[in-house]
Design a protein around this motif. Structure first.
Motif, PDB file in Angstrom:
ATOM      1  N   ILE A  53      -6.416  -3.017  12.924  1.00 31.07           N
ATOM      2  CA  ILE A  53      -7.919  -2.723  13.322  1.00 31.07           C
ATOM      3  C   ILE A  53      -8.336  -1.069  12.981  1.00 31.07           C
ATOM      4  CG2 ILE A  53      -9.612  -2.582  15.542  1.00 31.07           C
ATOM      5  CD1 ILE A  53      -7.871  -4.987  16.484  1.00 31.07           C
ATOM      6  N   PHE A  54      -7.222  -0.432  13.282  1.00 30.23           N
ATOM      7  CA  PHE A  54      -7.660   1.101  13.208  1.00 30.23           C
ATOM      8  C   PHE A  54      -7.244   1.541  11.742  1.00 30.23           C
ATOM      9  CE2 PHE A  54      -6.172   2.328  17.562  1.00 30.23           C
ATOM     10  CZ  PHE A  54      -7.354   1.783  18.295  1.00 30.23           C
ATOM     11  N   SER A  55      -7.131   0.638  10.687  1.00 29.53           N
ATOM     12  CA  SER A  55      -6.590   0.870   9.271  1.00 29.53           C
ATOM     13  C   SER A  55      -7.983   1.494   8.472  1.00 29.53           C
ATOM     14  CB  SER A  55      -6.273  -0.276   8.578  1.00 29.53           C
ATOM     15  OG  SER A  55      -7.609  -1.166   8.426  1.00 29.53           O
ATOM     16  N   GLY A  56      -9.057   1.527   9.023  1.00 30.60           N
ATOM     17  CA  GLY A  56     -10.233   2.065   8.469  1.00 30.60           C
ATOM     18  C   GLY A  56     -10.899   0.956   7.581  1.00 30.60           C
ATOM     19  N   ALA A  57     -10.584  -0.324   7.229  1.00 33.36           N
ATOM     20  CA  ALA A  57     -11.125  -1.276   6.604  1.00 33.36           C
ATOM     21  C   ALA A  57     -12.622  -1.868   7.417  1.00 33.36           C
ATOM     22  CB  ALA A  57     -10.355  -2.412   6.465  1.00 33.36           C
ATOM     23  N   ILE A  87     -17.056   4.760   7.879  1.00 34.67           N
ATOM     24  CA  ILE A  87     -16.762   6.376   7.461  1.00 34.67           C
ATOM     25  C   ILE A  87     -15.474   6.066   6.731  1.00 34.67           C
ATOM     26  CG2 ILE A  87     -15.966   8.555   8.409  1.00 34.67           C
ATOM     27  CD1 ILE A  87     -17.821   7.830  11.000  1.00 34.67           C
ATOM     28  N   PRO A  88     -15.397   6.649   5.487  1.00 37.87           N
ATOM     29  CA  PRO A  88     -14.124   6.443   4.747  1.00 37.87           C
ATOM     30  C   PRO A  88     -13.108   7.319   5.117  1.00 37.87           C
ATOM     31  CG  PRO A  88     -15.804   7.658   3.491  1.00 37.87           C
ATOM     32  CD  PRO A  88     -16.448   7.194   4.634  1.00 37.87           C
ATOM     33  N   SER A  89     -11.679   6.815   5.009  1.00 35.10           N
ATOM     34  CA  SER A  89     -10.699   7.775   5.451  1.00 35.10           C
ATOM     35  C   SER A  89      -9.865   8.013   4.156  1.00 35.10           C
ATOM     36  CB  SER A  89      -9.817   6.875   6.619  1.00 35.10           C
ATOM     37  OG  SER A  89      -8.676   7.419   6.911  1.00 35.10           O
ATOM     38  N   ALA A  90      -9.170   9.047   4.085  1.00 35.08           N
ATOM     39  CA  ALA A  90      -8.604   9.478   2.922  1.00 35.08           C
ATOM     40  C   ALA A  90      -6.993   8.690   2.735  1.00 35.08           C
ATOM     41  CB  ALA A  90      -8.213  11.296   2.714  1.00 35.08           C
ATOM     42  N   ASP A 124      -7.705  -1.557   1.933  1.00 38.27           N
ATOM     43  CA  ASP A 124      -8.867  -1.314   2.929  1.00 38.27           C
ATOM     44  C   ASP A 124     -10.036  -0.840   2.482  1.00 38.27           C
ATOM     45  OD1 ASP A 124      -7.059  -2.641   4.895  1.00 38.27           O
ATOM     46  OD2 ASP A 124      -6.188  -0.458   5.559  1.00 38.27           O
ATOM     47  N   LYS A 125      -9.818   0.090   1.333  1.00 38.68           N
ATOM     48  CA  LYS A 125     -11.063   0.690   0.740  1.00 38.68           C
ATOM     49  C   LYS A 125     -12.066  -0.219   0.082  1.00 38.68           C
ATOM     50  CE  LYS A 125      -9.047   5.089  -0.556  1.00 38.68           C
ATOM     51  NZ  LYS A 125      -8.337   6.060  -1.513  1.00 38.68           N
ATOM     52  N   ILE A 126     -11.349  -1.326  -0.731  1.00 38.02           N
ATOM     53  CA  ILE A 126     -12.385  -2.262  -1.234  1.00 38.02           C
ATOM     54  C   ILE A 126     -12.934  -3.213  -0.009  1.00 38.02           C
ATOM     55  CG2 ILE A 126     -12.097  -4.543  -2.466  1.00 38.02           C
ATOM     56  CD1 ILE A 126      -9.860  -3.197  -4.047  1.00 38.02           C
ATOM     57  N   THR A 127     -12.056  -3.534   1.064  1.00 39.80           N
ATOM     58  CA  THR A 127     -12.600  -4.299   2.194  1.00 39.80           C
ATOM     59  C   THR A 127     -13.808  -3.433   2.832  1.00 39.80           C
ATOM     60  OG1 THR A 127     -10.544  -5.233   2.579  1.00 39.80           O
ATOM     61  CG2 THR A 127     -12.257  -5.463   4.521  1.00 39.80           C
ATOM     62  N   ALA A 128     -13.646  -2.294   2.904  1.00 40.98           N
ATOM     63  CA  ALA A 128     -14.715  -1.249   3.691  1.00 40.98           C
ATOM     64  C   ALA A 128     -15.931  -1.079   2.771  1.00 40.98           C
ATOM     65  CB  ALA A 128     -13.967   0.178   3.945  1.00 40.98           C
ATOM     66  N   ALA A 129     -15.586  -1.017   1.334  1.00 42.14           N
ATOM     67  CA  ALA A 129     -16.824  -0.896   0.546  1.00 42.14           C
ATOM     68  C   ALA A 129     -17.575  -2.407   0.411  1.00 42.14           C
ATOM     69  CB  ALA A 129     -16.353  -0.568  -0.777  1.00 42.14           C
ATOM     70  N   PHE A 130     -17.007  -3.325   0.758  1.00 43.85           N
ATOM     71  CA  PHE A 130     -17.785  -4.615   0.803  1.00 43.85           C
ATOM     72  C   PHE A 130     -18.541  -4.922   2.074  1.00 43.85           C
ATOM     73  CE2 PHE A 130     -18.091  -9.152   2.014  1.00 43.85           C
ATOM     74  CZ  PHE A 130     -18.910  -9.472   0.980  1.00 43.85           C
ATOM     75  N   ILE A 131     -17.910  -4.495   3.214  1.00 43.29           N
ATOM     76  CA  ILE A 131     -18.464  -4.583   4.329  1.00 43.29           C
ATOM     77  C   ILE A 131     -19.595  -3.692   4.420  1.00 43.29           C
ATOM     78  CG2 ILE A 131     -18.139  -4.000   6.708  1.00 43.29           C
ATOM     79  CD1 ILE A 131     -15.468  -4.915   6.694  1.00 43.29           C
ATOM     80  N   LYS A 132     -19.687  -2.238   4.021  1.00 40.29           N
ATOM     81  CA  LYS A 132     -20.716  -1.563   3.975  1.00 40.29           C
ATOM     82  C   LYS A 132     -21.602  -1.937   3.039  1.00 40.29           C
ATOM     83  CE  LYS A 132     -21.535   3.457   3.144  1.00 40.29           C
ATOM     84  NZ  LYS A 132     -20.916   4.690   2.624  1.00 40.29           N
ATOM     85  N   LEU A 133     -21.615  -2.445   1.909  1.00 39.59           N
ATOM     86  CA  LEU A 133     -22.674  -3.106   1.066  1.00 39.59           C
ATOM     87  C   LEU A 133     -23.445  -4.165   1.866  1.00 39.59           C
ATOM     88  CD1 LEU A 133     -23.845  -3.108  -1.747  1.00 39.59           C
ATOM     89  CD2 LEU A 133     -22.223  -4.878  -2.215  1.00 39.59           C
ATOM     90  N   VAL A 134     -22.810  -4.898   2.425  1.00 38.45           N
ATOM     91  CA  VAL A 134     -23.362  -6.172   3.210  1.00 38.45           C
ATOM     92  C   VAL A 134     -24.068  -5.598   4.552  1.00 38.45           C
ATOM     93  CG1 VAL A 134     -23.067  -8.196   4.234  1.00 38.45           C
ATOM     94  CG2 VAL A 134     -21.749  -7.802   2.279  1.00 38.45           C
TER      95      VAL A 134
END
Length: 151
Positions: free
Chosen positions: A55-59, A90-93, A99-109
């Motif tokens: 859950i804390f992964s950033g995704a 908020i992206p995390s380095a 997780d970056k792809i998941t986060a980008a999709f969630i943010k897009l939607v």
């Protein structure tokens, strides 16, 4: 001052909302369980830790929980906690590519910031350690709402 279930959950929520995994795990009993909304049940501290780390992964962004209502049964040592879960994408380095792809999709939607509603049902032992955390969404697919959660 005596430890109370409300006080424990407020401190737990603060640690969870700030993604402090070690602090969060300090609230759980050794023989704990975490029933996630996806139907998975993590049993024991190691599995619960792994589930919360995901859950804390950033995704899913930075999660913050804002109380709607808390119903406490002191005698049974049980609490029903209704909340708004706000996601700030908020992206995390140190995020994995997945997780970056998941986060980008969630943010897009759903946008940069969104929230949804749910309930956690907690059971405590005699020392007010969490023995069970059961999470439930308001629907099969939570209703995500653009913008900051009401406080």
């Amino acid at each position: 001052m005596a430890k109370t279930m409300r006080g424990v959950l407020e401190a737990f929520n603060e640690a969870f909302s700030n993604q402090r995994l070690d602090d969060v795990m300090g609230f759980f009993a050794d023989d704990c369980e975490f029933r996630e909304m996806n139907g998975h049940t993590a049993k024991g501290k190691a599995q619960v830790r792994d589930a919360i780390q995901t859950i804390f992964s950033g995704a899913y962004g930075k999660l913050s929980f804002f109380e709607n209502r808390m119903i406490i049964d002191e005698e049974k040592k049980e609490v029903c906690f209704s909340w708004n879960c706000q996601h700030d994408m908020i992206p995390s380095a140190d995020m994995s590519l997945k997780d970056k792809i998941t986060a980008a999709f969630i943010k897009l939607v759903y946008g940069q910031t969104f929230y949804w509603q749910g309930v956690d049902y907690f059971i405590f032992d005699d020392d007010l350690n969490i023995t069970s955390k059961q999470s439930y969404g308001r629907a099969a697919m939570p209703k995500f709402v653009r913008g900051a959660a009401p406080r």
